[in-house]
Design an enzyme around this catalytic site. Structure first.
Site, short mmCIF file in Angstrom:
data_model
loop_
_atom_site.label_atom_id
_atom_site.label_comp_id
_atom_site.label_asym_id
_atom_site.label_seq_id
_atom_site.Cartn_x
_atom_site.Cartn_y
_atom_site.Cartn_z
N GLN A 129 1.68 -3.02 10.75
CA GLN A 129 2.26 -1.86 11.43
C GLN A 129 1.67 -0.54 10.95
O GLN A 129 1.46 0.38 11.76
CB GLN A 129 3.78 -1.84 11.29
CG GLN A 129 4.34 -1.69 9.90
CD GLN A 129 5.87 -1.47 9.92
OE1 GLN A 129 6.42 -0.82 10.79
NE2 GLN A 129 6.56 -2.03 8.95
N ALA A 139 -1.45 -6.32 3.05
CA ALA A 139 -0.50 -6.74 2.02
C ALA A 139 0.21 -8.01 2.45
O ALA A 139 0.32 -8.32 3.64
CB ALA A 139 0.53 -5.64 1.75
N TYR A 163 7.34 -10.37 -5.12
CA TYR A 163 6.70 -9.36 -4.27
C TYR A 163 6.53 -8.05 -5.04
O TYR A 163 5.44 -7.47 -5.06
CB TYR A 163 7.55 -9.11 -3.02
CG TYR A 163 7.11 -7.90 -2.24
CD1 TYR A 163 5.95 -7.93 -1.47
CD2 TYR A 163 7.85 -6.71 -2.30
CE1 TYR A 163 5.53 -6.79 -0.77
CE2 TYR A 163 7.44 -5.59 -1.60
CZ TYR A 163 6.29 -5.63 -0.84
OH TYR A 163 5.87 -4.50 -0.17
N TRP A 219 11.10 1.22 2.99
CA TRP A 219 11.83 0.82 4.20
C TRP A 219 11.08 1.28 5.46
O TRP A 219 11.62 2.02 6.29
CB TRP A 219 13.24 1.41 4.17
CG TRP A 219 14.15 0.90 3.10
CD1 TRP A 219 13.79 0.25 1.94
CD2 TRP A 219 15.57 1.00 3.06
NE1 TRP A 219 14.90 -0.04 1.20
CE2 TRP A 219 16.00 0.40 1.84
CE3 TRP A 219 16.52 1.55 3.91
CZ2 TRP A 219 17.35 0.33 1.49
CZ3 TRP A 219 17.86 1.48 3.54
CH2 TRP A 219 18.27 0.87 2.36
#
Length: 294
Positions: free
Chosen positions: A10, A59, A124, A149
């Site tokens: 994204q 990632a 993570y 977020w």
């Protein structure tokens, strides 16, 4: 020209879209064309595109799966940034690398600053912190941007999930005891574009910075704001009920507080992200204008 690794994500898609609007040349390369942990593929990509700045938006982001797939998470989030940093140093290229609020354990009262101890709770988080350390150890001309977020029009994210569930259900239960700073991918992309002339001009104060949406909230309040923004446009109302995180078990532990203080970034570069409520309304309106979320 900006060369962005992780072209399918994204952030990369948003940076390309915003760069086109700003008239800044940018190209994003997907993992199947260049795995950032593959030395030869990274070298070939830099040779082919001859960038002036490299952005790492690649990632491993599946928080829960990382708990049982730690080798893949470390390869993408630690080893890949190390390879990129080596090649950027060798070619005299500045590197902009994204990290996360999940490098913190969430026990602090108040927003986290860059100099607060990083103590990740999850695989993570540990893999992302290891990636930061790998970049710092191998290259001097880097900007590490810890973001929080992240949501937007592209990829999978919390805002799109809530919009979709709001179309399918009349009520939702959402965790209300985890705090953070929702950050629109458009704000992050605009920050990158504004940073390019600074880093390429040789005057950038390189280092680690927090860049997050202005303000703080919980997942519950974030979901309520998303559905309220949608209701203003569609007339459909959905009930949102707060629940504790213990009622929503997950493999990876989330920090109770991962609010980021972006003051250092603002003082250094002269701008900050918009208030999360404002950006949330805009992204919801854009998605609904495009036909909603499927």
């Amino acid at each position: 020209m900006i060369l962005i690794f992780g072209g399918g994500g994204q952030l990369a898609q948003e940076i390309v879209a915003r760069s086109a609007r700003a008239g800044v040349p940018a190209v994003a390369i997907r993992r199947d064309a260049a795995d950032i942990a593959d030395d030869r593929q990274v070298a070939d990509a830099i040779r082919k595109f001859e960038p002036t700045t490299v952005v790492n938006a690649a990632a491993y982001t599946d928080f829960d799966r990382a708990e049982t797939d730690s080798s893949a998470a470390m390869r993408a989030n630690r080893d890949g940034p190390a390879v990129l940093a080596e090649h950027c140093r060798a070619n005299g290229l500045p590197l902009i690398h994204f990290s996360t609020d999940y490098v913190f354990d969430g026990r602090k009262v108040g927003p986290y600053r860059e100099d607060d101890p990083a103590v990740p709770l999850s695989v993570y988080g540990r893999s992302k912190l290891a990636g930061e350390e790998a970049v710092r150890a191998r290259h001097a001309d880097y900007l590490i941007l810890r973001v929080s977020w992240v949501y937007g029009r592209y990829g999978e994210n919390f805002l799109k999930t809530i919009l979709r569930l709001g179309q399918e259900r009349d009520s939702l239960n959402v965790v209300a005891d985890q705090h953070g700073s929702p950050t629109a991918s458009t704000d992050i992309a605009d920050a990158v574009i504004r940073l390019i002339p600074v880093v390429e001009g040789g005057g950038a104060p390189f280092g680690t910075y927090h860049f997050a949406g202005t303000g703080e909230t919980t997942w519950y309040m974030f979901a309520a704001a998303i559905l309220e923004a949608a209701a203003e446009l569609t007339g459909r109302t959905v009930t949102v009920r707060p629940i504790p995180g213990s009622d929503y078990p997950a493999a990876a532990e989330r920090p109770a507080n991962s609010v980021l203080d972006s003051g250092l970034f603002e003082r250094t570069f002269g701008f900050r992200a918009r208030p999360w409520q404002e950006s949330t309304k805009r992204v919801v309106a854009e998605l609904l204008a495009e036909g909603g979320v499927t």
